[in-house]
Enzyme design. Structure first.
Site, PDB file in Angstrom:
ATOM      1  N   CYS A  41       0.813  -1.230   0.000  1.00  0.00           N
ATOM      2  CA  CYS A  41       0.000   0.000   0.000  1.00  0.00           C
ATOM      3  C   CYS A  41       0.842   1.274   0.000  1.00  0.00           C
ATOM      4  O   CYS A  41       0.317   2.369  -0.213  1.00  0.00           O
ATOM      5  CB  CYS A  41      -0.965  -0.006   1.177  1.00  0.00           C
ATOM      6  SG  CYS A  41      -2.006  -1.470   1.191  1.00  0.00           S
ATOM      7  N   HIS A  64      -3.104   7.091   2.382  1.00  0.00           N
ATOM      8  CA  HIS A  64      -3.582   5.813   1.833  1.00  0.00           C
ATOM      9  C   HIS A  64      -5.023   5.620   2.299  1.00  0.00           C
ATOM     10  O   HIS A  64      -5.329   5.760   3.488  1.00  0.00           O
ATOM     11  CB  HIS A  64      -2.670   4.699   2.342  1.00  0.00           C
ATOM     12  CG  HIS A  64      -3.189   3.329   2.075  1.00  0.00           C
ATOM     13  ND1 HIS A  64      -3.732   2.971   0.861  1.00  0.00           N
ATOM     14  CD2 HIS A  64      -3.256   2.224   2.871  1.00  0.00           C
ATOM     15  CE1 HIS A  64      -4.106   1.701   0.917  1.00  0.00           C
ATOM     16  NE2 HIS A  64      -3.833   1.230   2.125  1.00  0.00           N
ATOM     17  N   ASN A 103     -10.202  -0.221   0.178  1.00  0.00           N
ATOM     18  CA  ASN A 103      -8.740  -0.175   0.145  1.00  0.00           C
ATOM     19  C   ASN A 103      -8.258  -0.779  -1.179  1.00  0.00           C
ATOM     20  O   ASN A 103      -8.366  -1.985  -1.379  1.00  0.00           O
ATOM     21  CB  ASN A 103      -8.214  -0.957   1.352  1.00  0.00           C
ATOM     22  CG  ASN A 103      -6.707  -0.902   1.469  1.00  0.00           C
ATOM     23  OD1 ASN A 103      -6.016  -0.541   0.512  1.00  0.00           O
ATOM     24  ND2 ASN A 103      -6.198  -1.271   2.634  1.00  0.00           N
TER      25      ASN A 103
HETATM   26  O1  UT7 Z   1      -3.728  -1.357   3.468  1.00  0.00           O
HETATM   27  C1  UT7 Z   1      -3.136  -1.826   4.626  1.00  0.00           C
HETATM   28  C2  UT7 Z   1      -3.622  -1.102   5.739  1.00  0.00           C
HETATM   29  N1  UT7 Z   1      -4.589  -1.862   6.461  1.00  0.00           N
HETATM   30  C3  UT7 Z   1      -5.334  -1.256   7.333  1.00  0.00           C
HETATM   31  O2  UT7 Z   1      -5.297  -0.060   7.441  1.00  0.00           O
HETATM   32  C4  UT7 Z   1      -6.225  -2.047   8.245  1.00  0.00           C
HETATM   33  C5  UT7 Z   1      -6.078  -1.571   9.649  1.00  0.00           C
HETATM   34  N2  UT7 Z   1      -7.006  -2.184  10.558  1.00  0.00           N
HETATM   35  C6  UT7 Z   1      -8.324  -1.884  10.533  1.00  0.00           C
HETATM   36  O3  UT7 Z   1      -8.759  -1.104   9.715  1.00  0.00           O
HETATM   37  C7  UT7 Z   1      -9.218  -2.490  11.568  1.00  0.00           C
HETATM   38  O4  UT7 Z   1      -8.443  -3.183  12.527  1.00  0.00           O
HETATM   39  C8  UT7 Z   1     -10.293  -3.450  10.972  1.00  0.00           C
HETATM   40  C9  UT7 Z   1     -11.289  -2.634  10.184  1.00  0.00           C
HETATM   41  C10 UT7 Z   1      -9.616  -4.484  10.096  1.00  0.00           C
HETATM   42  C11 UT7 Z   1     -11.031  -4.156  12.102  1.00  0.00           C
HETATM   43  O5  UT7 Z   1     -11.617  -3.214  12.968  1.00  0.00           O
HETATM   44  P1  UT7 Z   1     -11.485  -3.407  14.546  1.00  0.00           P
HETATM   45  O6  UT7 Z   1     -12.219  -2.291  15.150  1.00  0.00           O
HETATM   46  O7  UT7 Z   1     -10.022  -3.546  14.857  1.00  0.00           O
HETATM   47  O8  UT7 Z   1     -12.284  -4.745  14.774  1.00  0.00           O
HETATM   48  P2  UT7 Z   1     -11.779  -6.122  15.428  1.00  0.00           P
HETATM   49  O9  UT7 Z   1     -10.834  -6.819  14.518  1.00  0.00           O
HETATM   50  O10 UT7 Z   1     -11.346  -5.856  16.839  1.00  0.00           O
HETATM   51  O11 UT7 Z   1     -13.126  -6.941  15.501  1.00  0.00           O
HETATM   52  C12 UT7 Z   1     -14.203  -6.514  16.338  1.00  0.00           C
HETATM   53  C13 UT7 Z   1     -15.353  -7.494  16.168  1.00  0.00           C
HETATM   54  C14 UT7 Z   1     -14.946  -8.950  16.323  1.00  0.00           C
HETATM   55  O12 UT7 Z   1     -15.999  -9.612  16.993  1.00  0.00           O
HETATM   56  P3  UT7 Z   1     -15.887  -9.932  18.581  1.00  0.00           P
HETATM   57  O13 UT7 Z   1     -14.662 -10.780  18.711  1.00  0.00           O
HETATM   58  O14 UT7 Z   1     -15.741  -8.584  19.249  1.00  0.00           O
HETATM   59  O15 UT7 Z   1     -17.171 -10.642  18.862  1.00  0.00           O
HETATM   60  C15 UT7 Z   1     -14.889  -9.461  14.913  1.00  0.00           C
HETATM   61  O16 UT7 Z   1     -15.148 -10.837  14.809  1.00  0.00           O
HETATM   62  O17 UT7 Z   1     -15.894  -7.367  14.843  1.00  0.00           O
HETATM   63  C16 UT7 Z   1     -15.988  -8.671  14.258  1.00  0.00           C
HETATM   64  N3  UT7 Z   1     -15.834  -8.513  12.793  1.00  0.00           N
HETATM   65  C17 UT7 Z   1     -16.870  -8.300  11.965  1.00  0.00           C
HETATM   66  N4  UT7 Z   1     -18.194  -8.200  12.189  1.00  0.00           N
HETATM   67  C18 UT7 Z   1     -18.975  -7.967  11.129  1.00  0.00           C
HETATM   68  C19 UT7 Z   1     -14.682  -8.521  12.076  1.00  0.00           C
HETATM   69  N5  UT7 Z   1     -14.970  -8.326  10.777  1.00  0.00           N
HETATM   70  C20 UT7 Z   1     -16.308  -8.179  10.686  1.00  0.00           C
HETATM   71  C21 UT7 Z   1     -17.186  -7.946   9.624  1.00  0.00           C
HETATM   72  N6  UT7 Z   1     -18.504  -7.838   9.877  1.00  0.00           N
HETATM   73  N7  UT7 Z   1     -16.743  -7.795   8.339  1.00  0.00           N
END
Ligand code: UT7
Length: 325
Positions: free
Chosen positions: A119, A252, A282
């Site tokens: 990225c 980005h 993204n």
């Molecule tokens: O290009 C490279 C750069 N990449 C990035 O910038 C990505 C950086 N990271 C992020 O943007 C975020 O960490 C994410 C958007 C990937 C995830 O957001 P988060 O607030 O860190 O969520 P999380 O991974 O802590 O997940 C929270 C909850 C989990 O459920 P529990 O364990 O709290 O019950 C996940 O299972 O959200 C759940 N979850 C979803 N729910 C519905 C994860 N993905 C999804 C989904 N739909 N697509």
């Protein structure tokens, strides 16, 4: 020899198939994967993404973006003497997408190569093109970010497959007597390879390992927020400028929360933050030139504006380019 390089044209291209979060949620539900528009919008700011048709490649998308950039610059493909493509999803293992794209443009002879910095690829590519122009190795470069990330997504992993899309963006960078690119600041730290990777590779006629994207979202999030601020500050310092000199911040386009947090750390009002992630998700190396071109064509970004472009991604890689548009 030219003292500076300057962007003289921008272009972008999104493949026609557009999936809203609701469309994607329906598609994923058919295979038992649960997600929702609400979750995706709240956690990422993404509303829709575009997916290329199966027979459309990375160089096809890049070709469309490049044609638009050439037209904006008032140049013919035959004027170009350097092609750099930033991509992690090239058409083939080799030759490079840049060579394939060069042939699609109907030209031959000029150097053409890919840059692989995920990225951060576009800011890496722009920095290399700037350096080559400043040494006299080139005078009219096409710098393109193009990706078909849909090909490397694991659609059973809801934490990653909702985040990415396909698309391309391009700029024409020309030798100039007036300042365009003012400073850049690039970095990498390979010890973080595991937090964002596609670990598979081709060997002995087979794909070895997993050829789909893996990401530890929270680890990437934490690293991204810190390095985006430090790279921007380093580029500003090299140009003897401050955050208050920035007219537009183009980070980005991965996650609105990371982008807003970067703007806040740089003490920029959110009105100065360019946001297009809502419309294409993204798109990795394509995201910065896509956002740039969209904002140039909408009239938001004007000639003479000071832009801070910032990339961050797998590697781990990150960097910033400060420029006068
Ligand atoms: O290009 C490279 C750069 N990449 C990035 O910038 C990505 C950086 N990271 C992020 O943007 C975020 O960490 C994410 C958007 C990937 C995830 O957001 P988060 O607030 O860190 O969520 P999380 O991974 O802590 O997940 C929270 C909850 C989990 O459920 P529990 O364990 O709290 O019950 C996940 O299972 O959200 C759940 N979850 C979803 N729910 C519905 C994860 N993905 C999804 C989904 N739909 N697509």
């Amino acid at each position: 020899m030219a003292t500076y390089s300057r962007i003289t044209g921008t272009g972008s291209y999104l493949p026609p198939q557009r999936l809203t979060n609701a469309d994607l949620a329906i598609r994923l539900a058919a295979t038992g994967v649960e997600t929702s528009d609400e979750w995706i919008v709240e956690r990422t700011g993404i509303h829709a993404r575009h997916f290329a048709a199966p027979d459309v490649s990375c160089s096809d998308l890049g070709f469309e973006a490049a044609k638009n950039a050439l037209q904006a610059a008032g140049l013919q493909a035959s004027d170009i003497d350097l092609i750099i493509v930033a991509t992690s999803t090239p058409d083939m293992v080799f030759p490079s997408a840049a060579c394939i794209l060069q042939s699609k443009l109907g030209i031959a002879g000029c150097p053409a190569f890919d840059i692989q910095a995920v990225c951060s690829g576009f800011v890496y590519a722009l920095t290399v093109a700037d350096a080559m122009i400043k040494t006299g190795a080139a005078s009219k470069a096409l710098v393109i970010g193009t990706e078909v990330f849909s090909r490397i997504l694991d659609f059973s992993d809801r934490a990653t497959c909702v985040l990415f899309g396909d698309g391309a963006g391009a700029v024409v960078l020309e030798a100039s007597d007036t300042p365009g690119i003012l400073a850049s600041d690039l970095h990498a730290d390979g010890k973080h390879v595991g937090i964002l990777c596609v670990p598979g590779h081709v060997s002995g006629g087979k794909v070895i390992g997993d050829p789909l994207l893996k990401m530890d979202g929270q680890a990437v999030f934490k690293l991204a927020v810190g390095v985006l601020e430090s790279a921007a500050r380093a580029a500003l310092a090299k140009a003897n400028m401050t955050d208050q000199d920035i007219d537009w911040l183009i980070p980005h386009q991965a996650n609105i929360r990371i982008m807003q947090s970067t703007a806040k750390k740089l003490k920029l009002p959110l009105e100065k933050l360019i946001v297009t992630v809502d419309q294409h998700g993204n798109t990795s190396a394509a995201s910065i030139p896509l956002a740039l071109d969209t904002s140039v064509r909408s009239g938001k970004i004007k000639k003479g504006d000071t832009l801070m472009l910032e990339g961050v991604g797998g590697g781990f890689t990150w960097g910033a380019v400060l420029l006068n548009y």
